[in-house]
Write an enzyme that holds these catalytic residues in place. Structure first.
Site, PDB file in Angstrom:
ATOM      1  N   HIS A   1       0.835  -1.206   0.000  1.00 39.01           N
ATOM      2  CA  HIS A   1       0.000   0.000   0.000  1.00 39.01           C
ATOM      3  C   HIS A   1       0.879   1.269   0.000  1.00 39.01           C
ATOM      4  CE1 HIS A   1      -3.528   2.391   1.739  1.00 39.01           C
ATOM      5  NE2 HIS A   1      -2.495   3.180   1.987  1.00 39.01           N
ATOM      6  N   GLU A   2       1.873   1.303   0.884  1.00 43.45           N
ATOM      7  CA  GLU A   2       2.755   2.478   0.971  1.00 43.45           C
ATOM      8  C   GLU A   2       3.628   2.618  -0.278  1.00 43.45           C
ATOM      9  OE1 GLU A   2       2.460   4.838   3.119  1.00 43.45           O
ATOM     10  OE2 GLU A   2       0.972   3.718   4.271  1.00 43.45           O
TER      11      GLU A   2
ATOM     12  N   HIS B   1       1.698   4.332  -3.029  1.00 47.86           N
ATOM     13  CA  HIS B   1       1.726   5.786  -2.816  1.00 47.86           C
ATOM     14  C   HIS B   1       3.055   6.352  -3.318  1.00 47.86           C
ATOM     15  CE1 HIS B   1      -1.821   6.474  -0.423  1.00 47.86           C
ATOM     16  NE2 HIS B   1      -1.458   5.685   0.554  1.00 47.86           N
TER      17      HIS B   1
HETATM   18 ZN   LIG Z   1      -2.367   5.147   2.352  1.00 48.75          ZN
END
Ligand SMILES: [Zn+2]
Length: 371
Positions: free
Chosen positions: A67-68, A71
């Protein structure tokens, strides 16, 4: 979050683990192996439970990392610099060098996190459905990871800054109003609202005898302080915008010898010449800079005894800025080295000195005037 263990690099981004991560990792493994898996599959052996618990909780954190990373990859694509990703007790944080510069960039940078968690959730769901019955442990693990990723995606979509959903909200308000400050204020207020709701619900749960409620309280409290912190950072940034080194600096900088007692600096230079920053030299050589703040840090009775060189910031600690450097760059060179002053260079000549207080004073004036 500075003292994390480095575990490697992906796409040039340093991956770190904070010590608080261990707590949650042990908790997850214990919960899965001792509680969750045995509840659903009582016939599993002791070893199988713990092996699957360990693998699954490692994959939980791989999911957070994924998830990170998403980003970060979008941020990098938009020209930002991503220094590191740190996993800690409440998830992960990517350290991105700058705030996004346009609403659309912020929107895509924020939304990609929850989206990638949802996609990962679907992948795990499919794995759990498509594996043959003989692969029961893997199916169970994948099913759990599907739940985790859907929850992670949904939770991050809560519209409170600085969570992903709050950033999405901010980017929309920003786009509509054209005002980043206003957008940040609204999104931070929403963040605070969600934080207090979480704390309230958590306490309610706890009072009903559910210890899991404490978790909500912890997340709510974290979110509250993160909202306040990011809000003040954005405000500071916008207040510093448009300030230039050449407007902030003390000009006609005078020179004092390194051996001059601090008492003489105060009497003959600071009070008489009404100046707050001086270059310190030995002969022609620049040795450092001394500011009013440095004098204040020294006990009064030491003033006659101590030379200026004892309180100055030595040259090698100083990080100079150029005449056209803006407020953020100046603040950065002050805080990076934790010094009180920064020389302003015009070519290789010192054109002036900026003290921490000069910036504070301007900020104070601006806030008094409301500009
Ligand atoms: Zn996030």
């Amino acid at each position: 979050m500075k003292n994390g263990w480095r575990i490697g690099r992906i796409f040039g981004i340093e991956i770190k683990i904070d010590s608080s991560w261990l707590v949650i990792f042990v908790f997850f493994t214990w919960f899965l192996s001792g509680n969750y898996f045995p509840g659903l599959h009582p016939h599993w052996s002791f070893t199988l439970r713990w092996v699957m618990g360990l693998i699954t909780s490692l994959l939980v954190f791989a999911s957070v990392l994924f998830h990170e990373l998403m980003h970060s990859l979008v941020a990098i694509k938009q020209g930002e610099e991503v220094k590191s990703i740190t996993l800690f007790i409440l998830g992960g944080v990517a350290q991105i060098s700058d705030e996004p510069k346009e609403p659309l960039k912020e929107f895509s940078m924020a939304i990609v996190g929850p989206l990638s968690s949802f996609i990962l959730g679907i992948v795990f769901l499919l794995i759990s459905l498509l594996l043959p019955a003989s692969g029961e442990p893997l199916r169970a693990s994948a099913a759990y990871l599907a739940i985790v990723n859907f929850t992670l995606g949904a939770f991050n979509l809560l519209p409170g800054f600085p969570m992903d959903g709050g950033r999405v909200l901010r980017s929309i308000v920003w786009k509509v109003t054209g005002n980043l400050k206003k957008a940040t204020r609204i999104a931070s207020m929403a963040g605070d609202g969600i934080a207090f709701l979480l704390i309230f619900l958590g306490i309610l749960q706890f009072l009903r005898g559910n210890f899991g409620g404490l978790w909500f309280v912890l997340i709510g409290w974290f979110l509250h302080s993160a909202a306040a912190q990011s809000y003040s950072q954005v405000m500071l940034r916008s207040a510093l915008e448009g300030l230039k080194a050449k407007d902030l600096m003390n000009m006609d900088v005078e020179t004092v010898p390194a051996g001059l007692p601090v008492q003489a600096l105060v009497d003959d230079f600071i009070l008489k010449k009404k100046k707050r920053a001086f270059l310190v030299t030995v002969g022609e050589d620049l040795k450092g800079i001394v500011c009013l703040e440095d004098v204040k840090g020294l006990a009064r009775e030491e003033w006659p005894r101590s030379p200026v060189s004892a309180i100055m910031t030595p040259k090698d600690k100083l990080q100079s800025v150029r005449l056209d450097a803006d407020g953020m760059q100046i603040l950065k060179s002050l805080t990076d080295r934790d010094v009180h002053q920064v020389p302003v260079m015009d070519g290789d000549k010192v054109a002036g000195i900026i003290c921490r207080n000069d910036i504070l004073k301007v900020l104070q004036l601006k806030s008094e005037l409301g500009v």
